[in-house]
Design a protein around this motif. Structure first.
Motif: not given
Length: 315
Positions: A12, A16-18, A21, A310-311, A313-314
């Motif tokens: 995950t 999710k952590l591109d 971003s 950030l994670m 938030e997603r």
């Protein structure tokens, strides 16, 4: 307190952590005034095998978020066919202290580390940097290759490792992900052509020579995270404009700066800026196209907290 804390897996985190971003999140975090205590090191004796190390890396944004990474380094795990480094990240609500989420620590670490190098390159590498040399084929090699491609217009990626079979295997892995990588047989020849050189090894002797760096090159040193290790020679630090992630960490732990400091080759003032100063606009980074720059990374809990937020938030 809730007892059902969600867990974020490695898969995950990767999904999710591109990097664009994540680089932006780190830039905002370094510009903020978060609290980052000195990391804790605790030796733990294990009968019949080498000493284990427990690391605790806390950081917080007062009233909003508190995070801590717990890492163990267990040399004896090699005999168990397990990675020596194991870790987990806990994110808490800053207002209440209630645990929000647990995250797999190793993937969080490699992705935020690669993003920090790419963030530094956005200030320090030439805007037209097109050739990237990756030195080392370990866990950080793919993240560093992908992250630098998110920060600069990389068209050619070279990969060198002591063991050519490891380099070939990593190149094949990247090819399956759609990234063409050329395995370099001659480190010096590859280094002389590179606009950006990333090194992520456990070398105790310099691999990258300052004499090899072409005008305008950017050297990204991610390995050598103890004073005893080193990836670059004295000539490299003498020729380059020096940057780091945090002065408190890099000037005490990173062998690429600690060793030349002790030898009197450079002074602490030779490091012109860290990521905090770069992201706050106190230093512009690269000033000339022909300038050689060097960034030394040892890691900081700021990066972990920024990535974890950030994670969250997603999710």
């Amino acid at each position: 307190m809730t007892t059902n804390i969600p867990f974020v897996s490695s898969a995950t985190l990767n999904a999710k952590l591109d990097y664009p971003s994540l680089i932006a999140a780190l830039k905002a975090a370094f510009a903020a005034d978060w609290t980052v205590p000195v990391r804790h090191h605790h030796p733990i004796a294990i009968p019949g095998e080498p000493e284990q190390t427990l690391l605790l890396m806390p950081a917080w944004e007062g009233g909003k978020s508190v995070g801590v990474k717990l890492v163990t380094i267990t040399p004896g795990n090699g005999a168990r066919h397990l990675p020596a480094v194991q870790g987990i990240y806990l994110l808490l609500d800053g207002a209440t202290g209630i645990p929000k989420v647990l995250m797999e620590g190793t993937t969080l670490t490699v992705r935020r580390t690669a993003a920090a190098s790419a963030l530094a390159a956005s200030f320090c590498a030439r805007q037209d940097a097109a050739t990237h040399l990756m030195v080392g084929a370990g866990a950080l090699s793919r993240p560093l290759i992908e992250a630098h491609r998110a920060a600069r217009p990389i068209r050619k990626t070279l990969l060198w490792a002591r063991k050519s079979e490891q380099a070939e295997a990593k190149a094949a892995e990247l090819a399956r992900a759609g990234i063409a990588v050329e395995v370099a047989r001659d480190l010096e020849a590859a280094a002389r052509t590179a606009d950006i050189i990333s090194s992520a090894t456990l070398s105790s002797e310099p691999l990258i020579r300052g004499a090899w760096l072409k005008p305008g090159a950017h050297l990204d040193l991610v390995g050598a995270y103890t004073p005893e290790l080193r990836e670059s020679d004295d000539e490299a630090v003498k020729r380059a404009t020096l940057f780091c992630d945090t002065r408190g960490g890099a000037l005490k732990e990173g062998g690429d700066l600690v060793q030349p400091l002790k030898a009197g080759v450079i002074k602490e003032s030779s490091v012109v800026a860290d990521l905090i100063e770069l992201c706050k606009g106190k230093h512009a980074g690269r000033k000339r196209d022909d300038e050689i720059t060097l960034f030394k990374s040892v890691g900081t809990a700021i990066e972990d907290l920024a990535a974890a937020k950030l994670m969250l938030e997603r999710m």
